[in-house]
Design a protein around this motif. Structure first.
Motif, short mmCIF file in Angstrom:
data_model
loop_
_atom_site.label_atom_id
_atom_site.label_comp_id
_atom_site.label_asym_id
_atom_site.label_seq_id
_atom_site.Cartn_x
_atom_site.Cartn_y
_atom_site.Cartn_z
N ASP A 1 0.66 -1.15 0.11
CA ASP A 1 -0.06 -0.18 0.15
C ASP A 1 0.77 1.32 -0.10
O ASP A 1 0.41 2.57 0.36
N ASP B 1 2.64 -5.62 -6.15
CA ASP B 1 1.58 -5.04 -6.38
C ASP B 1 1.02 -3.76 -5.76
O ASP B 1 -0.15 -3.53 -5.50
N PRO C 1 0.30 -0.32 -6.04
CA PRO C 1 -0.70 0.40 -7.08
C PRO C 1 0.43 1.23 -7.93
O PRO C 1 1.29 2.14 -7.22
N ARG C 2 0.09 1.37 -9.01
CA ARG C 2 0.96 2.00 -9.99
C ARG C 2 0.94 3.70 -9.68
O ARG C 2 1.77 4.36 -9.83
#
Length: 328
Positions: free
Chosen positions: A92, A264, A266-267
């Motif tokens: 995150d 994973d 977020p881009r």
């Protein structure tokens, strides 16, 4: 054919669904990052260039993004303990890793790694590249790389070279030099570069490959003699010291640092961090401080940093193979 009432009901239902999806997307876009404290994991002990570099960037990010970015030192196992901690963290953006040459080296040096760095860490941004420098004790009767090679050949196995530990860039830079120059010396690993430098100055050890950051002041003070830097270009910090490649064509190594996040992540978060880190590297005060440390900023987007990591990993794989060194 469907009735007018059924058509209107279906259209209304679809419109409500689209509106809901739009509102959900809007809410997602408006969610602020970071929402709480961010851990910046440095997989080394406190102190030294890694801490200085990390705290400079964290201070900038804290001011720009409104949440505290806090350096957390997690040393051990050649940076693998800290790296594993970030890999296991939630993706995150609230746990970041100071990536380094060690990650590129360990991919081939340590066949028992419990993770795949290239798969498990998302490249975020480059920070800086730091040349290494070959330093020797002042009493050693050599004043250039060519003289050092000649002396080593005349005294095979009688010289000792220190490093900050087995499998580090300092160790493997020496091993690459040994293989390319066709010389022999004894490797003496220490827990960090400081005790190694101390023994070089005292004459217990004849030389060492060390980051410019931690040795240039000793060179300037005349407590060590610098023979050559490991990059093809001279270092602004030691402008009078020539590249080793002038005497040993093709030789080149350096240390580098960057930022990674768990797989994973977020881009949108990766891109935000990349923009802010690049802004920090462009800041006049930070650029000046990096220059004082002998560090060269690495600017660019996340994809460019990913490509650099791949290149460095392959470069060090070849060094590991040429040196014949590998973790037992």
């Amino acid at each position: 054919m469907i009735s007018k009432r059924a058509f209107l009901h279906s259209a209304a239902h679809a419109g409500t669904a689209l509106l809901g999806a739009g509102l959900t997307g809007l809410a997602r876009a408006q969610t602020t990052y970071p929402s709480h404290l961010v851990r910046w994991v440095v997989p080394y002990a406190a102190g030294g260039a890694t801490d200085v570099l990390s705290r400079l960037i964290c201070r900038h990010l804290s001011e720009r993004l409104g949440q505290s970015f806090v350096v957390e030192n997690k040393p051990g196992a050649g940076s693998n303990i800290g790296t594993q901690a970030v890999i296991n963290a939630a993706p995150d953006g609230h746990t970041l890793l100071l990536t380094s040459t060690a990650n590129a080296i360990n991919a081939s040096f340590d066949p028992a790694l419990p993770f795949d760095f290239a798969r498990d860490i998302v490249p975020v941004a480059g920070l800086a590249r730091i040349p290494l420098v070959l330093v020797v004790n002042n009493d050693l009767p050599v004043h250039s790389v060519a003289e050092f090679i000649a002396y080593a050949k005349a005294n095979p196995g009688k010289m000792s070279i220190a490093s900050s530990g087995v499998g580090t860039s300092l160790h493997l830079s020496a091993e690459l030099f040994k293989a390319m120059a066709g010389v022999q010396f004894v490797h003496v690993p220490y827990r960090g570069s400081a005790p190694g430098l101390t023994d070089v100055m005292s004459g217990q050890i004849q030389g060492m490959f060390d980051n410019v950051t931690s040795s240039f002041e000793l060179v300037r003070a005349g407590r060590l003699r610098a023979l050559g830097v490991t990059t093809h270009e001279r270092s602004d910090t030691l402008p009078d010291v020539p590249p080793i490649s002038d005497s040993l064509p093709g030789y080149e190594t350096s240390s580098f640092y960057g930022v990674g996040a768990p797989r994973d992540t977020p881009r949108e978060i990766v891109d935000l961090l990349n923009r802010e880190i690049n802004a920090a590297l462009a800041d006049t005060a930070i650029k000046q401080r990096l220059g004082e440390l002998g560090a060269i900023p690495i600017a660019g987007n996340a994809l460019e940093f990913a490509a650099m990591l791949a290149t460095e990993t392959e470069r060090w794989r070849k060094v590991v193979e040429m040196s014949g060194q590998r973790k037992e």
